[in-house]
Design an enzyme around this catalytic site. Structure first.
Site, PDB file in Angstrom:
ATOM      1  CG  HIS A 120      -1.875   1.116   1.162  1.00 57.32           C
ATOM      2  ND1 HIS A 120      -1.714   2.343   1.620  1.00 57.32           N
ATOM      3  CD2 HIS A 120      -3.349   1.039   0.827  1.00 57.32           C
ATOM      4  CE1 HIS A 120      -2.718   3.014   1.243  1.00 57.32           C
ATOM      5  NE2 HIS A 120      -3.934   2.356   0.988  1.00 57.32           N
TER       6      HIS A 120
ATOM      7  CD  GLU B 250      -5.614   1.097  -2.955  1.00 56.35           C
ATOM      8  OE1 GLU B 250      -6.517   0.977  -2.687  1.00 56.35           O
ATOM      9  OE2 GLU B 250      -4.649   1.024  -2.016  1.00 56.35           O
TER      10      GLU B 250
HETATM   11  P1  PGA Z   1      -9.986   5.579   0.757  1.00 58.38           P
HETATM   12  O1  PGA Z   1      -8.720   4.651   0.854  1.00 58.38           O
HETATM   13  O2  PGA Z   1     -11.118   4.860   0.054  1.00 58.38           O
HETATM   14  O3  PGA Z   1     -10.357   6.021   1.893  1.00 58.38           O
HETATM   15  O4  PGA Z   1      -9.535   6.771  -0.248  1.00 58.38           O
HETATM   16  C1  PGA Z   1      -8.200   3.802  -0.146  1.00 58.38           C
HETATM   17  C2  PGA Z   1      -7.160   2.999   0.360  1.00 58.38           C
HETATM   18  O5  PGA Z   1      -6.263   3.663   0.864  1.00 58.38           O
HETATM   19  O6  PGA Z   1      -7.258   1.863  -0.169  1.00 58.38           O
END
Ligand code: PGA
Length: 253
Positions: free
Chosen positions: A98, A170
């Site tokens: 992440h 992401e």
């Molecule tokens: P969020 O987080 O939906 O609160 O933007 C997404 C993530 O970090 O996977």
């Protein structure tokens, strides 16, 4: 159409009581109404992994995950948790790479590669997160950057191993309070690049970053997107249940 993965990481949030309440609400809801064509998953903090697994119960359709795991199976790694330990606590998914871990905790392409291998070695599903900064995006380098991250972690896998991996794209600029949702237009090229490299070869290609109840359906409609990885919108159970309904409707369409 392939199964849509819809899951949440709680990041560093929720007490045991809050985690159990969310999980028991989900368990009871799914006993009444399991969304067809959807694979739900939840990734609590380590402290709540076993408790959430106990509440969901054996044979739950919800896959339980951890937010990180070390690449070694055991040893002198103070503060770390291994994949066998995560598995022992009930986890079946290991979230890896992440952007918050890359930014604050020294996660690199090399450590993501080692962690993907460790998860696969123990029969868990690696959920590899990739994503570019605003600087990279503004310089037009998104597709190249995310492919480098993904290939760096996955290129040594054989076909069977790759088929067990889930990739979540992401964009860093889209995540969290300071983020803004990516538009469909912004996501077409990156998902085309990911689709070309991994479409039909991995278990899922997910989008994450400010997913909400207004944009979820449209995001699922983007070519090559086979799921959503969600933070804030899913931390309240009602939000997560609504996302499952949206995904079910999309799977049926
Ligand atoms: P969020 O987080 O939906 O609160 O933007 C997404 C993530 O970090 O996977």
């Amino acid at each position: 159409m392939s199964t849509l993965w819809v899951g949440t990481s709680w990041k560093m949030n929720k007490t045991l009581a809050e985690g159990r309440a969310w999980a028991s609400g989900l368990r009871d809801h799914l006993a009444e109404e399991m969304p067809a064509g959807v694979q739900p998953f939840v990734i609590p903090s380590f402290t709540a992994t076993a408790a959430v697994g106990d509440v969901l119960g054996e044979g739950s359709p919800v896959l339980l995950g951890v937010q990180n795991a070390h690449w070694e199976d055991a040893g002198a790694w103070t503060g770390e948790v291994s994949v066998p330990q995560a598995k022992d606590a009930g986890a079946r998914i290991v979230e890896i790479g992440h952007s918050e871990r890359r930014e604050h905790f020294g996660e690199t392409v090399e450590t993501t590669r080692l962690k993907v291998a460790a998860a696969l070695r123990h029969g868990l599903t690696p959920l590899l997160c990739i994503g570019e900064s605003l600087e990279v995006k503004d310089a037009g380098g998104t597709s190249e950057f995310i492919l480098d991250q993904a290939l760096g972690a996955l290129e040594t896998l054989d076909e069977q191993q790759l088929a067990r991996v889930v990739v979540a794209y992401e964009p860093i600029w889209a995540i969290g309070e300071k983020g803004r949702p990516a538009t469909t237009e912004e996501l077409i090229a990156p998902f085309a690049a990911l689709g070309e490299a991994f479409g039909g070869k991995v278990a899922g290609l997910l989008y994450g970053g400010s997913v909400n109840l207004d944009n979820a359906a449209e995001l699922l409609g983007i070519e090559h997107v086979t799921g959503l990885f969600v933070g804030r919108t899913a931390w309240q159970l009602e939000g997560y249940l609504e996302l499952l309904r949206i995904a079910e409707a999309h799977a049926a369409s």
